[in-house]
Design an enzyme around this catalytic site. Structure first.
Site, PDB file in Angstrom:
ATOM      1  N   GLU A 272       0.849  -1.198   0.000  1.00 14.27           N
ATOM      2  CA  GLU A 272       0.000   0.000   0.000  1.00 14.27           C
ATOM      3  C   GLU A 272       0.886   1.250   0.000  1.00 14.27           C
ATOM      4  O   GLU A 272       1.786   1.377   0.841  1.00 14.27           O
ATOM      5  CB  GLU A 272      -0.883   0.004   1.245  1.00 14.27           C
ATOM      6  CG  GLU A 272      -1.747   1.258   1.380  1.00 14.27           C
ATOM      7  CD  GLU A 272      -2.474   1.343   2.702  1.00 14.27           C
ATOM      8  OE1 GLU A 272      -3.463   2.094   2.785  1.00 14.27           O
ATOM      9  OE2 GLU A 272      -2.067   0.652   3.664  1.00 14.27           O
TER      10      GLU A 272
ATOM     11  N   LYS B 249      -9.947   1.855  -1.468  1.00 10.16           N
ATOM     12  CA  LYS B 249      -9.918   1.501  -0.046  1.00 10.16           C
ATOM     13  C   LYS B 249     -11.162   2.044   0.648  1.00 10.16           C
ATOM     14  O   LYS B 249     -11.465   3.234   0.572  1.00 10.16           O
ATOM     15  CB  LYS B 249      -8.647   2.058   0.601  1.00 10.16           C
ATOM     16  CG  LYS B 249      -8.438   1.622   2.046  1.00 10.16           C
ATOM     17  CD  LYS B 249      -7.127   2.158   2.591  1.00 10.16           C
ATOM     18  CE  LYS B 249      -6.880   1.703   4.014  1.00 10.16           C
ATOM     19  NZ  LYS B 249      -5.609   2.249   4.561  1.00 10.16           N
TER      20      LYS B 249
ATOM     21  N   CYS C  59      -4.985  -2.937   3.799  1.00  7.48           N
ATOM     22  CA  CYS C  59      -4.604  -2.608   5.167  1.00  7.48           C
ATOM     23  C   CYS C  59      -5.780  -2.637   6.154  1.00  7.48           C
ATOM     24  O   CYS C  59      -6.303  -3.692   6.481  1.00  7.48           O
ATOM     25  CB  CYS C  59      -3.901  -1.254   5.175  1.00  7.48           C
ATOM     26  SG  CYS C  59      -2.844  -0.993   6.641  1.00  7.48           S
TER      27      CYS C  59
END
Length: 523
Positions: A72, A186, A218
């Site tokens: 990321e 995300k 994440c």
């Protein structure tokens, strides 16, 4: 190519994950810093493509790399200028559900160097490439929005961002020919200034000849939607920039492994190496074996991990002789060398910012964050063997253990209360763990240590969980994942540990998530 057997059945594919230590010289312009980091990506891809597995089976086909995963925001160091500098280098990422594009072959993407180089990387090496960048979209004001542009389309101009543009933390996947096949925004940002969240949650998938993959970035994996998306996949690609938190379930590698085991899905996880932020830890995981290969060391070096991966994430351990693993260091001068033997550990005993503060003296000065444990009831172990039972908010957990000695401070903690995560979310939790920790400011188990000399011979943990989402973890001295042959979890309430390797156990526990009790504190 994937190893095939009778009737063309694929047993394994070959995967690579890259943990980058980003280009550290901030005297360069931002575009050159990104280019330097991309050069590391390209070298990692080159090594992965040439690293042909030696294992052969039935059809005598050799196993070449099939997929590589990058971290990321791995191209964008947050130490350069300010925390949002990289927004200036965002690129317009097309929607592959609308456009079938190959940036490597299309002159339209000459001014999109990240997309172009990633696409060319996939085409050159004929493998799937998973990476993360920033997508920029002009705020479109129309009479009506459809599902393809809902994230950046509005009917009221006052709803547009001040600068008129949306910026999304974006995962992209390119196929073997360089075509963009997946774009994912995300969903759950982690204090990411200047970035936007999509208006709707869309779980993305991509299909390969070696399985169906879902995606997450994440912080996303802390939420129930991604548990559900994993049910329809054999693998999860997981770019991350993680911030290690104590207790140790929230260290990157223990979290990645426990998520794979609990949700019965293979995980390809790539993290950023940034010890000052508590950021490191990447690996390839399968439910049966846990970590096939992983890295966890604050050494300010880039690492490339390669392993064969079973196509089916069945809960049967794979013979490690079939995995054909490789671990490479890639340094700032673009030289590389293989790791021989076990990865060294350069951890100091303490890492918590609640103990050490945030000041660091070197790039390898590791700092970890401290997850709130005020809701836990702790019992300190005083004897070398014993049995304790602790209850918290109608959740009870018991510990039975035997150790060679109890000269160091260990505590058993239990909580049935929700976790208040930085005043942003309440997470439903039922958890219990044994950990090497010391009191701080008159409170028990606040300083979690990374080193231990205590040898536990056996541990049994059992809880009265009211959830089936239970994440088991076991960590040895200096953040080594405990050998999966040493512990077993029945999937419901019971965890057993038996010491086979004579190593010191640092932490072990069961972390139950009651997702139905989650609540956002920002709405």
């Amino acid at each position: 190519m994937s190893i095939t057997g009778l009737n063309g059945h694929k047993f394994f594919y070959r995967a690579a994950v890259f943990e980058i230590f980003q280009f550290p010289n901030f005297s360069y312009p931002g575009s050159e810093i990104i280019s330097k980091n991309l050069e590391k990506y390209e070298l990692a891809a080159e090594i992965s493509a040439e690293n042909v597995g030696s294992f052969q089976i039935i059809s005598q086909s050799v196993l070449e790399a099939d997929i590589i995963v990058f971290p990321e925001e791995g191209l964008f160091s947050t130490s350069y200028e300010n925390d949002t500098w990289f927004i200036s280098y965002a690129e317009d990422v097309p929607n592959p559900k609308i456009e079938h594009v190959n940036p490597c072959d299309d002159d339209k993407y000459q001014n999109s160097p990240i997309l172009k180089r990633l696409s060319c990387m996939a085409k050159k090496h004929e493998f799937y490439v998973v990476a993360d960048l920033i997508d920029v979209k002009k705020c479109e004001v129309t009479d009506g929005c459809d599902e393809n542009d809902i994230d950046y389309c509005v009917t009221d101009p006052d709803e547009c961002p001040e600068d008129g543009y949306y910026h999304f933390n974006t995962l992209v996947v390119f196929d073997r020919e360089g075509y963009l096949i997946t774009r994912y925004y995300k969903t759950h940002l982690y204090f990411e200034e200047g970035l936007n969240t999509p208006k709707t949650i869309k779980h993305e998938y991509f299909t390969t000849e070696f399985g169906e993959f879902t995606v997450g970035i994440c912080f996303d994996l802390l939420f129930q939607g991604f548990v559900k998306s994993a049910r329809n996949a054999t693998g999860l690609v997981y770019p991350t920039w993680w911030f290690d938190h104590t207790p140790l379930i929230y260290f990157a590698t223990s979290f990645q492994q426990s998520w794979s085991i609990a949700n019965k899905v293979n995980i390809l996880a790539a993290d950023v190496q940034y010890p000052n932020f508590g950021s490191l830890g990447s690996g390839i995981y399968t439910p049966g074996n846990g970590a096939l290969i992983y890295t966890s060391n604050p050494d300010a070096r880039s690492k490339l991990l390669i392993s064969n991966v079973p196509v089916s994430p069945i809960a049967i351990p794979v013979d490690t002789d079939l995995l054909d693993q490789n671990f490479y260091y890639i340094d700032d001068d673009y030289s590389f060398q293989p790791l021989v033997g076990e990865e060294p550990r350069d951890y100091e005993s303490e890492c918590g910012v609640n103990v050490l503060g945030t000041e660091t003296s070197s790039l390898t000065d590791f700092r970890c964050q401290h997850t709130e444990v005020n809701t836990y009831t702790f019992v300190t172990l005083n004897e070398s063997k014993g049995h304790v039972r602790v209850c918290s908010n109608k959740f009870c957990c018991s510990l039975t253990y035997e150790a060679d000695s109890m000269d160091e401070s260990y505590s058993f903690g239990v909580s049935g209360h929700r976790l208040n995560f930085y005043q942003t979310y309440l997470f439903g939790v039922q958890a219990c763990f044994l950990a090497r920790c010391e009191p701080l400011d008159g409170k028990p188990c606040r300083n979690y240590l990374l080193k231990s000399d205590t040898i536990f011979r056996s541990v049994k943990i059992e809880g009265t969980f009211r959830t089936r989402h239970i994440y088991p973890f076991a960590v040895d001295n200096e953040i080594r994942l405990t050998d999966r042959k040493e512990w077993d979890f029945d999937g419901e309430s019971l965890m057993l540990y038996q010491n086979l390797n004579n190593r010191s156990l640092l932490s072990i526990g069961l972390y139950g998530r009651l997702y139905r009790r989650d609540k956002s504190l920002n709405t």
